[in-house]
Design a protein around this motif. Sequence first.
Motif, PDB file in Angstrom:
ATOM      1  N   ASN A   1       0.820  -1.219   0.000  1.00 21.25           N
ATOM      2  CA  ASN A   1       0.000   0.000   0.000  1.00 21.25           C
ATOM      3  C   ASN A   1       0.853   1.268   0.000  1.00 21.25           C
ATOM      4  O   ASN A   1       0.550   2.234  -0.698  1.00 21.25           O
ATOM      5  N   ILE A   2       1.937   1.252   0.778  1.00 15.78           N
ATOM      6  CA  ILE A   2       2.821   2.419   0.797  1.00 15.78           C
ATOM      7  C   ILE A   2       3.571   2.546  -0.527  1.00 15.78           C
ATOM      8  O   ILE A   2       3.750   3.644  -1.053  1.00 15.78           O
ATOM      9  N   GLN A   3       3.993   1.413  -1.081  1.00 12.44           N
ATOM     10  CA  GLN A   3       4.658   1.438  -2.385  1.00 12.44           C
ATOM     11  C   GLN A   3       3.748   2.046  -3.441  1.00 12.44           C
ATOM     12  O   GLN A   3       4.174   2.859  -4.264  1.00 12.44           O
ATOM     13  N   LYS A   4       2.495   1.647  -3.420  1.00 11.14           N
ATOM     14  CA  LYS A   4       1.517   2.168  -4.392  1.00 11.14           C
ATOM     15  C   LYS A   4       1.325   3.671  -4.215  1.00 11.14           C
ATOM     16  O   LYS A   4       1.238   4.417  -5.195  1.00 11.14           O
ATOM     17  N   ILE A   5       1.266   4.127  -2.967  1.00  9.78           N
ATOM     18  CA  ILE A   5       1.136   5.565  -2.689  1.00  9.78           C
ATOM     19  C   ILE A   5       2.306   6.328  -3.303  1.00  9.78           C
ATOM     20  O   ILE A   5       2.113   7.330  -3.999  1.00  9.78           O
ATOM     21  N   VAL A   6       3.511   5.855  -3.049  1.00 14.35           N
ATOM     22  CA  VAL A   6       4.710   6.529  -3.540  1.00 14.35           C
ATOM     23  C   VAL A   6       4.719   6.602  -5.064  1.00 14.35           C
ATOM     24  O   VAL A   6       4.964   7.661  -5.653  1.00 14.35           O
ATOM     25  N   GLU A   7       4.452   5.473  -5.713  1.00 13.01           N
ATOM     26  CA  GLU A   7       4.505   5.452  -7.176  1.00 13.01           C
ATOM     27  C   GLU A   7       3.406   6.323  -7.790  1.00 13.01           C
ATOM     28  O   GLU A   7       3.634   7.013  -8.784  1.00 13.01           O
ATOM     29  N   ASN A   8       2.226   6.303  -7.202  1.00 14.05           N
ATOM     30  CA  ASN A   8       1.134   7.134  -7.717  1.00 14.05           C
ATOM     31  C   ASN A   8       1.475   8.618  -7.623  1.00 14.05           C
ATOM     32  O   ASN A   8       1.221   9.393  -8.566  1.00 14.05           O
ATOM     33  N   ILE A   9       2.048   9.037  -6.493  1.00 10.58           N
ATOM     34  CA  ILE A   9       2.379  10.456  -6.310  1.00 10.58           C
ATOM     35  C   ILE A   9       3.477  10.888  -7.281  1.00 10.58           C
ATOM     36  O   ILE A   9       3.409  11.971  -7.876  1.00 10.58           O
ATOM     37  N   LEU A  10       4.491  10.049  -7.472  1.00 10.61           N
ATOM     38  CA  LEU A  10       5.551  10.384  -8.424  1.00 10.61           C
ATOM     39  C   LEU A  10       4.990  10.527  -9.833  1.00 10.61           C
ATOM     40  O   LEU A  10       5.379  11.429 -10.588  1.00 10.61           O
ATOM     41  N   ASP A  11       4.062   9.643 -10.199  1.00 11.57           N
ATOM     42  CA  ASP A  11       3.467   9.708 -11.539  1.00 11.57           C
ATOM     43  C   ASP A  11       2.540  10.908 -11.685  1.00 11.57           C
ATOM     44  O   ASP A  11       2.532  11.582 -12.718  1.00 11.57           O
ATOM     45  N   GLU A  12       1.760  11.181 -10.653  1.00 10.23           N
ATOM     46  CA  GLU A  12       0.843  12.330 -10.708  1.00 10.23           C
ATOM     47  C   GLU A  12       1.617  13.643 -10.827  1.00 10.23           C
ATOM     48  O   GLU A  12       1.210  14.548 -11.553  1.00 10.23           O
ATOM     49  N   ASP A  13       2.724  13.747 -10.111  1.00 10.39           N
ATOM     50  CA  ASP A  13       3.517  14.981 -10.135  1.00 10.39           C
ATOM     51  C   ASP A  13       4.507  15.025 -11.298  1.00 10.39           C
ATOM     52  O   ASP A  13       5.226  16.014 -11.466  1.00 10.39           O
ATOM     53  N   LYS A  14       4.545  13.917 -12.066  1.00 15.78           N
ATOM     54  CA  LYS A  14       5.440  13.835 -13.227  1.00 15.78           C
ATOM     55  C   LYS A  14       6.887  14.155 -12.832  1.00 15.78           C
ATOM     56  O   LYS A  14       7.559  14.984 -13.444  1.00 15.78           O
ATOM     57  N   VAL A  15       7.333  13.483 -11.786  1.00 18.36           N
ATOM     58  CA  VAL A  15       8.671  13.722 -11.242  1.00 18.36           C
ATOM     59  C   VAL A  15       9.606  12.565 -11.583  1.00 18.36           C
ATOM     60  O   VAL A  15       9.238  11.402 -11.442  1.00 18.36           O
ATOM     61  N   ASN A  16      10.802  12.891 -12.027  1.00 18.11           N
ATOM     62  CA  ASN A  16      11.854  11.895 -12.195  1.00 18.11           C
ATOM     63  C   ASN A  16      12.801  11.982 -11.009  1.00 18.11           C
ATOM     64  O   ASN A  16      13.109  13.071 -10.515  1.00 18.11           O
ATOM     65  N   GLY A  17      13.271  10.829 -10.551  1.00 16.50           N
ATOM     66  CA  GLY A  17      14.140  10.796  -9.387  1.00 16.50           C
ATOM     67  C   GLY A  17      13.896   9.535  -8.598  1.00 16.50           C
ATOM     68  O   GLY A  17      13.737   8.457  -9.172  1.00 16.50           O
ATOM     69  N   ALA A  18      13.836   9.652  -7.280  1.00 16.64           N
ATOM     70  CA  ALA A  18      13.668   8.469  -6.434  1.00 16.64           C
ATOM     71  C   ALA A  18      13.059   8.840  -5.089  1.00 16.64           C
ATOM     72  O   ALA A  18      13.221   9.965  -4.610  1.00 16.64           O
ATOM     73  N   VAL A  19      12.369   7.855  -4.493  1.00 19.28           N
ATOM     74  CA  VAL A  19      11.801   7.999  -3.148  1.00 19.28           C
ATOM     75  C   VAL A  19      12.041   6.707  -2.374  1.00 19.28           C
ATOM     76  O   VAL A  19      11.906   5.613  -2.923  1.00 19.28           O
ATOM     77  N   ILE A  20      12.393   6.850  -1.102  1.00 18.79           N
ATOM     78  CA  ILE A  20      12.512   5.701  -0.196  1.00 18.79           C
ATOM     79  C   ILE A  20      11.700   5.988   1.054  1.00 18.79           C
ATOM     80  O   ILE A  20      11.756   7.099   1.596  1.00 18.79           O
ATOM     81  N   VAL A  21      10.939   4.994   1.500  1.00 16.74           N
ATOM     82  CA  VAL A  21      10.245   5.067   2.791  1.00 16.74           C
ATOM     83  C   VAL A  21      10.741   3.913   3.646  1.00 16.74           C
ATOM     84  O   VAL A  21      10.778   2.767   3.179  1.00 16.74           O
ATOM     85  N   ALA A  22      11.156   4.210   4.880  1.00 15.23           N
ATOM     86  CA  ALA A  22      11.697   3.165   5.764  1.00 15.23           C
ATOM     87  C   ALA A  22      11.057   3.239   7.139  1.00 15.23           C
ATOM     88  O   ALA A  22      10.621   4.307   7.576  1.00 15.23           O
ATOM     89  N   ASP A  23      10.998   2.090   7.801  1.00 13.78           N
ATOM     90  CA  ASP A  23      10.452   1.985   9.154  1.00 13.78           C
ATOM     91  C   ASP A  23      11.565   2.250  10.167  1.00 13.78           C
ATOM     92  O   ASP A  23      12.602   1.588  10.145  1.00 13.78           O
ATOM     93  N   VAL A  24      11.347   3.215  11.045  1.00 12.51           N
ATOM     94  CA  VAL A  24      12.388   3.634  11.990  1.00 12.51           C
ATOM     95  C   VAL A  24      12.769   2.507  12.946  1.00 12.51           C
ATOM     96  O   VAL A  24      13.945   2.270  13.211  1.00 12.51           O
ATOM     97  N   ASP A  25      11.789   1.803  13.475  1.00 12.80           N
ATOM     98  CA  ASP A  25      12.061   0.789  14.499  1.00 12.80           C
ATOM     99  C   ASP A  25      12.801  -0.433  13.956  1.00 12.80           C
ATOM    100  O   ASP A  25      13.720  -0.941  14.582  1.00 12.80           O
ATOM    101  N   SER A  26      12.392  -0.894  12.780  1.00 14.54           N
ATOM    102  CA  SER A  26      12.932  -2.149  12.260  1.00 14.54           C
ATOM    103  C   SER A  26      14.061  -1.973  11.248  1.00 14.54           C
ATOM    104  O   SER A  26      14.881  -2.878  11.054  1.00 14.54           O
ATOM    105  N   GLY A  27      14.103  -0.823  10.573  1.00 11.91           N
ATOM    106  CA  GLY A  27      15.055  -0.648   9.480  1.00 11.91           C
ATOM    107  C   GLY A  27      14.561  -1.241   8.178  1.00 11.91           C
ATOM    108  O   GLY A  27      15.281  -1.270   7.182  1.00 11.91           O
ATOM    109  N   ASP A  28      13.304  -1.711   8.155  1.00 16.49           N
ATOM    110  CA  ASP A  28      12.719  -2.265   6.932  1.00 16.49           C
ATOM    111  C   ASP A  28      12.461  -1.153   5.914  1.00 16.49           C
ATOM    112  O   ASP A  28      11.955  -0.079   6.274  1.00 16.49           O
ATOM    113  N   ILE A  29      12.775  -1.421   4.658  1.00 14.38           N
ATOM    114  CA  ILE A  29      12.385  -0.515   3.584  1.00 14.38           C
ATOM    115  C   ILE A  29      10.955  -0.858   3.193  1.00 14.38           C
ATOM    116  O   ILE A  29      10.664  -1.978   2.771  1.00 14.38           O
ATOM    117  N   LEU A  30      10.058   0.102   3.354  1.00 11.94           N
ATOM    118  CA  LEU A  30       8.638  -0.110   3.101  1.00 11.94           C
ATOM    119  C   LEU A  30       8.246   0.271   1.682  1.00 11.94           C
ATOM    120  O   LEU A  30       7.226  -0.196   1.169  1.00 11.94           O
TER     121      LEU A  30
END
Length: 416
Positions: free
Chosen positions: A87-116
Motif C-alpha cells: 500500500n505504501i509502495q503504491k502511494i509513492v509510485e502514484n504520487i511520483l506519476d501524478e507529479d510527473k517527477v523523475n528521481g527516487a523515493v525511499i520510505v523506511a520503518d524507523v524501528d525495524s530498518g525495513d524498507i517499506l
Amino acid sequence: IYFANKIYRYNKDNILSHIIGYINKSENRGETGIEKVYDEILTSIDNGSLFLEADDRRNIIFGGEYAVGKEIDPNIPNGVKLTIDYNIQKIVENILDEDKVNGAVIVADVDSGDILAMASRPNFNPEDIDEYFKREDMALYNKAIQVAYPPGSLFKIVVLLAALEENLNFQNKLFYCKGYEEINNIIIKCNNIHGHGYLGLNEAFSKSCNSAFIQLGKELGGRKIIDMARKLGFGEKINIGLVEEISGNLPLGEEIQGPAIGNISIGQGSIEATPLQITNMMMIIANNGVEKDISIIEGITNRNGNIIKKYHREEDRKILPQDICRITQDYLINVINKGTAQNIDLKKVGGGGGKTGSAQAVFNKKMTIHGWFAGFFPERNPKYIITVFTEEGKSGSKTAAPIFEKISKEIQKIKD
C-alpha cells in the motif's frame, strides 16, 4: 479437465519494477534486482506435475488414466519475500506519476530498518525492455541506490553532527552572513544573496545558511567532517540486498584541504551520495544514534509463501551519542516549523523534521539543479523516514518537500 492458476511474473501496473528487476528472456536469466540476486531460486520453481494418458499422436484421451506428480517438499526454496508494504509502495509510485517527477523515493520503518517503499522514475516495463536501452533518461537505473548525486545542503547535517560531537557549545556560537564567503579568492554565495546577518547555529541550519556552515566547516576542518560522513555510511554501500547498489563518493587527500572546505561544508564538489545513504543517515538520527541494518529482503519462502530462511541482518550498533542526535532532531523539526521547509504542513501526521537540499550537477550534458528533502514523522518518537530526490527539481523546498508532505499524509490515512 484440471485448471491451474497462472501466476503472472510482473504486475500489469509495473509496480516495484526497479526492485524486482528484469530477466534476459532468451536465456531465462535474471539481469537486475531481485531477479538477479535470487536467480537460482526463481528459475528452479517446481509447482508439481500432472501426467495424462495420450494416443500415438499425443492427443489427450479424455476419460483415460492420469497421475499427479510427487508432492513438493515444504523446505524447498520457492520465492523471496520483501519488506515492502504494497500500500505504501503504491502511494509513492502514484504520487511520483501524478507529479510527473523523475528521481527516487525511499520510505523506511524507523524501528525495524525495513524498507517499506522504494521507487525510481522514469519507470520501465519489465516485459519489454529493449526500447529502454536506447534511451538516455536512465529508466533502467534504480536511482535510489544505483546513482549518486551531490547531496547539497543535506550534507549540512553531517557538518552539524561533527560540530556537536566536537563541542556542544557550538550551539551557542554566533555567525555573521554577508551573503557570500570568500576562500582563497573563490567566492561561494549564500542562498540569501543579501545576507542573513547575525544568526546562531539553529537558525543557520533551519535557513540553510551557506556562509555560516562554511565558517563552521573552516573551524572544524575537512578531516573531521569526512570522518563523520564515513561514520554515517557515506562512501560505502549500505548493503540492503540488491547488487546494483553503489558506494557514492567522498573526497580524499588534497580534495579536503584549503578552499575545498567551502564545497565540503555545503555538500558540493566531489561529494556524491545515494538516496539510500541519506535514508541511512536519517535513520541513525531518528534512532538516537543507533544504526539499524537496513534491508529490503525479509527472507526466502517455500511454495506456500511461508518463510523458511530469514534474511541475515547485523545487530544494532550505537555509533553516535544520544544527546547530539536529540539536538539534531530538534534542529530538523525547526526546518519545517521556521526554516526552508515551512511551506509544508505536517500537523495532520503529528509534525515532522527534515532538511531541504538543492545541488548543482551536470545532468543530460548540462548544468542543472536537483532537489532533495529527507526527514521523519511524526516529530516525536518518529515512525517513518522518507527521502525524496527530484531530478532537475530547481530546489528541495519547492519540489521534494511537497512530495514528502503528500506521502506522509497518505501513509497516515491508511495507518489510522
